[in-house]
Each structure stands twice: as structure tokens, then as C-alpha cells.
Design an enzyme around this catalytic site. Structure first.
Site, short mmCIF file in Angstrom:
data_model
loop_
_atom_site.label_atom_id
_atom_site.label_comp_id
_atom_site.label_asym_id
_atom_site.label_seq_id
_atom_site.Cartn_x
_atom_site.Cartn_y
_atom_site.Cartn_z
N TYR A 133 0.83 -1.21 0.00
CA TYR A 133 0.00 0.00 0.00
C TYR A 133 0.86 1.25 0.00
O TYR A 133 0.58 2.21 -0.70
CB TYR A 133 -0.94 0.01 1.21
N PHE A 174 -7.27 22.15 -24.38
CA PHE A 174 -7.56 20.73 -24.52
C PHE A 174 -8.79 20.44 -23.65
O PHE A 174 -8.97 21.05 -22.60
CB PHE A 174 -6.39 19.84 -24.10
N THR A 175 -9.60 19.49 -24.10
CA THR A 175 -10.92 19.26 -23.49
C THR A 175 -10.86 19.08 -21.97
O THR A 175 -11.45 19.87 -21.22
CB THR A 175 -11.58 18.03 -24.14
N ASP A 200 1.77 20.62 -20.17
CA ASP A 200 1.06 19.37 -20.45
C ASP A 200 2.05 18.52 -21.25
O ASP A 200 2.24 18.74 -22.44
CB ASP A 200 -0.21 19.66 -21.25
N LYS A 212 -0.27 8.12 -23.27
CA LYS A 212 0.19 8.54 -24.60
C LYS A 212 1.70 8.24 -24.71
O LYS A 212 2.07 7.09 -24.83
CB LYS A 212 -0.09 10.04 -24.80
N ARG A 244 -13.02 16.17 -33.92
CA ARG A 244 -12.40 17.27 -33.17
C ARG A 244 -12.86 18.56 -33.83
O ARG A 244 -12.17 19.13 -34.67
CB ARG A 244 -10.86 17.15 -33.19
N PHE A 269 -18.73 15.48 -26.26
CA PHE A 269 -18.34 14.64 -27.40
C PHE A 269 -18.26 13.16 -27.03
O PHE A 269 -18.46 12.30 -27.88
CB PHE A 269 -17.00 15.10 -27.99
#
Ligand SMILES: *Cc1c(COP(=O)(O)O)cnc(C)c1O
Length: 472
Positions: free
Chosen positions: A85, A137-138, A228, A271, A395, A462
Site C-alpha cells: 500500500y 484541450f478538453t 502538459d 500517450k 475534433r 463529445f
């Protein structure tokens, strides 16, 4: 393949062709269902590719998020999971990998990128704050708004023009940023939200010169810069390829230098980091790290696992090292470019230059006869699935959502369909099949009528919106 990439390859290997720097050890069968079944599946999914069962998809280019093929080393790493843990050894491996390759001091793991966006937004943004960034970005903007902030786009104008060949379309427009700071005051700007590459602009990179100049500007006003870093390794490839003085610098060194001009980063490890799940926040400021650690236990899990299993942290740690290998990255971006160049050679409108993770079809130009509120990109994604079972993503106006003040649709300049290439998953033959399918849909463009929305969720619409063929 562009001329330039050919030359890069040619110099290195003394020949024209290139191949992926890996071989396939395990395969996952895929199949294309029949045309009538595809039509039924699409109707059932409300003409939204996010709502299709993946079993009904042939080649899945919905996203590069969590869809990467892991290496044998990463799979072996899973077996080394320490599921304690607290204080799992895999946490320390991950911390070391982030320090080595990204250079930040404090690491807070999260279950994926938006978990990290949540932490940084809540830690730094207060109601009335303004957050400038190089295109929204969303999920990033959603977290900034939920923390009481307002996102302001300060990307260069070229980013909004799909045909502009600018080599660094992700750059921040420093004049726009200066004007904004002068207008609202530096004390209302907690940080600049910088992304490399810029997903919504077509996977377009930021130059090293731009981030350096941005750092200087922000230092003058005492404003932080947070990155980001989701596709920052891919961004580093473009710097190596296009920016003066970096041709002989390894991607790993470019990544590290770029990050050194920022105060911290949030990451969707799904990613660049080559894993199926995971994310992290990494910062240099001890106070920010402490705030994030206080919050992570409420929303994610203890600060040494943050919603990830120990084995998953190990896979991320190994994936980080693999993601900055020059050969890997050349093949990765070379494959995206191969598809993009095929389409461009057939005069199908795509965003140029071809970006890092995806080829973006310019639905506005393909369906010139459809007004934007008939959802041209959503329509194109639906047609592509109908034709060949290929799944892509809208997009455009659907992704842009509504203006929280007026309640109207936002009408973005870019109305795109994204063909996103998962890392190390598909071959060049798959790319040929995709290109031919796009061509078939393009040739029938005059017949498209558009869609109308029949269900609209309130957040990030979306993902779950439903449509039907336009009946007016
Ligand atoms: C995917 C993504 C995120 C969010 O990460 P998740 O892992 O999907 O939560 C943030 N920023 C960018 C640029 C992304 O592409």
C-alpha cells in the site's frame, strides 16, 4: 514519407526504406464486420464513434490514449509489481525515471492525465483567475473551469489555419500573451498552460526558442509555466528535425532541456509513456507538491501510488525510457507521416504539416456544403466507419462544447476528424487500408447530409452525445 525524413533515415542507414525497430511477439486478431452490421452498429451508437463496441471496429484510430503495445520489457516489469500500500518500490523507479528524463523534483502519481490536471488546477487556480494556453484541450480546460478559472487561447494564428505550413504551429504568441497580462494583471494569472505537442491543433509542436522566450516573459511578470507533457517526447522529435542546432541532439536531451524551462508538468502516461493506464504530476515547487499530495489522498490514493497498481507504475517507468529512444520515435512519427502523405498526395484536405500522433482530416473543406452546426466532422467520422469499420474521432464543434456564459455552441475554426495512430500497434499495410477508405469516403463527399444532435451531456459532450441523420 517526406523527403526530409527519407534523408534522415538515409543518412543513418545508407538506404531509403525504414522499418520499425521491433518485431512482433504476440498478435490480437481483428476482423471487419459486414456493411449492414456496421450500419446497425452505428445507428445503435447514436452516430458517435465513442459509443461503438470495439468488437465492431476493424482498425481502431479513435485515440492513441492507452492503446499502445507494451514491450516485452514492460510486460516483464508487470511481474515486478510491488503491491504494498505504501512506499512501493515501483513508485521509486517511476520517480527516478521522471527525474532522469523530465527533470522535475517531486512526483505525484495519478490514475491518468486528468487526475493530475485536477490536482494542479485545484492547487493553483482560484475563482476569477485566467489561464492562458496554446490552444485548449478538453479535459484540461474542464478542470481549469471547474476550479473557477477561465482559459484564454494565446496560440499563434497559424495554428488555426489547417493549411499553414509553419513548422512550429504549437507556439505561444508572446504578443497575445503580453497583451493579456497587461489587460487582466499578472496576479490573476496563476500559470501559463503550455502543451507540447498541441493535440487540438493537429499534434503540432512548440519550438525550443518559443519556450525559452516564454520563460523569460513569464519571469518578468512572476508567472509560472506548467507543461502538459502528454506528448512532449514527440514534440522533442520535431525540435530535433526542424530547429536550428538540434539535429545531433538526442531526443532525451531535448526533452530534458525543454522541461527545464517549466515549473512542472502533468502527464497522461497513456500517450507518450507507452502504457495502457497511468498518469502523473511532477513539480519543482515544494509547496505545490505538498498541496497536490494532500489532495491526491482524497481523490486518487496514497501519494506513492495515486490510483495506479505498483505493476502499472513499473510499466510507466520502463515506458518512459523507451519513449525517448531516437529509433523508436522516428518510426512512430514516420508511420503517422506515411499515412498523412498518402492522403495529401491524393489531394484530400488534411492539416499540414502532419503532426505527431495523428492525421487530421479537414472536414470543413471536405464537406464544404455542410454548415458547422450540421456537424461535418462528426458526419465524416460516421461515414468512415460505415465504409470500412475504421474508427476515428471528431475534433470540431462537438468537442468544443458550449460557451458557459452564453450557452451557445462554440464555433471553432478547426472542424477536424482525427485518425489517431496507436503506438507500435498497426503496420504499414493497415495504413494503406485506412488511406484507401478515406479516399472512398472523400469521393462520395457530395452526398453527405450531416447530422442533428438528439442527446447532449452537460460535461465533455463529445464522449456521450447522440445524433441521427439530418432530416430537415
Ligand atoms: C489525453 C490528454 C489529457 C488527459 O489525459 P487522460 O489520461 O486521458 O486523463 C490531457 N492533455 C492532453 C493533451 C491529452 O491528450
Amino acid at each position: 514519407m517526406t523527403q526530409q525524413l527519407h534523408q534522415t533515415m538515409g543518412q543513418q542507414y545508407g538506404r531509403r526504406s525504414w522499418a520499425e525497430p521491433w518485431k512482433i511477439k504476440m498478435v490480437e486478431p481483428i476482423r471487419m464486420i459486414g456493411g449492414a452490421q456496421r450500419a446497425a452498429a452505428l445507428e445503435e451508437a447514436g452516430y458517435n464513434t465513442f459509443l461503438l463496441p470495439s468488437e465492431d471496429v476493424y482498425i481502431d484510430l479513435l485515440t492513441d490514449s492507452g492503446t499502445s503495445a507494451m514491450s516485452d520489457r514492460q510486460w516483464a516489469g508487470l511481474m515486478l509489481g510491488d503491491e504494498s500500500y505504501a512506499g512501493s518500490r515501483n513508485f521509486y523507479h517511476l520517480e527516478e525515471a521522471v527525474r532522469t528524463y523530465y527533470g522535475y523534483t517531486y512526483l505525484i502519481p495519478t490514475h491518468q492525465g486528468r487526475g493530475a490536471e485536477h490536482l494542479i488546477s485545484q492547487a493553483l487556480i482560484r475563482p476569477g483567475h485566467v489561464i492562458p494556453g496554446n490552444m485548449y484541450f478538453t479535459t484540461t480546460r474542464a478542470h481549469q473551469e471547474m476550479a473557477g478559472g477561465a482559459f484564454v487561447d494565446v496560440i499563434i494564428d497559424a495554428a488555426h489555419d489547417p493549411a499553414d505550413p509553419h513548422p512550429f504551429k504549437g507556439n505561444v504568441d508572446l504578443d497575445k500573451l503580453t497583451a493579456l497580462i497587461e489587460r487582466v494583471g499578472a496576479d490573476r494569472i496563476p500559470y501559463v498552460s503550455l502543451a507540447g505537442t498541441v493535440n487540438m491543433a493537429g499534434g503540432q509542436p512548440v519550438s525550443m526558442a518559443n519556450v525559452k522566450a516564454l520563460r523569460e516573459l513569464c519571469d518578468r511578470y512572476g508567472i509560472a509555466v506548467y507543461l502538459d507533457a502528454t506528448r512532449m517526447a514527440e514534440n522533442a522529435f520535431f525540435i530535433q528535425e526542424r530547429e536550428e542546432g538540434y539535429a545531433d541532439t538526442p531526443i532525451a536531451a531535448i526533452l530534458r532541456e525543454f522541461c527545464s524551462y517549466t515549473d512542472g508538468a502533468w502527464m497522461s502516461a497513456k500517450k507518450d509513456n507507452l502504457v495502457n493506464i497511468g498518469g502523473w504530476l511532477a513539480v519543482n515547487d515544494e509547496d505545490v507538491a505538498e498541496q497536490a499530495r494532500n489532495m491526491v489522498v482524497v481523490y486518487e490514493g496514497l501519494h506513492t501510488y495515486g490510483g495506479m497498481a505498483g505493476r502499472d507504475m513499473e510499466a510507466v517507468a520502463i515506458g518512459i525510457g523507451e519513449s525517448v529512444e531516437d529509433d523508436y520515435m522516428r518510426a512512430r512519427i514516420g508511420q503517422v507521416r506515411y499515412l498523412g502523405d498518402l492522403l495529401a498526395d491524393w489531394d484530400i484536405p488534411v492539416v499540414r504539416p502532419i503532426g505527431g500522433h495523428a492525421v487530421f482530416l479537414d472536414a470543413r473543406r471536405i464537406y464544404e456544403h455542410l454548415p458547422q452546426d450540421r456537424f461535418p466532422a462528426q458526419t465524416l467520422a460516421a461515414q468512415l466507419y460505415l465504409d470500412s469499420g475504421i474508427r476515428s474521432m471528431e475534433r470540431g464543434i462537438v468537442s468544443a462544447g458550449r460557451d458557459p456564459e452564453t450557452g451557445d455552441h462554440r464555433y471553432p475554426k478547426l472542424e477536424l476528424v482525427r485518425l489517431t495512430i496507436p503506438r507500435r500497434v498497426y503496420t504499414q499495410a493497415h495504413m494503406d487500408v485506412v488511406a484507401e477508405a478515406v479516399k472512398a469516403v472523400y469521393d462520395q463527399r457530395a452526398e453527405a447530409r450531416g447530422l442533428e444532435m438528439i442527446y447532449e451531456p452537460r460535461q465533455l459532450r463529445f464522449f456521450q452525445a447522440r445524433f441521427r441523420p439530418f432530416s430537415g
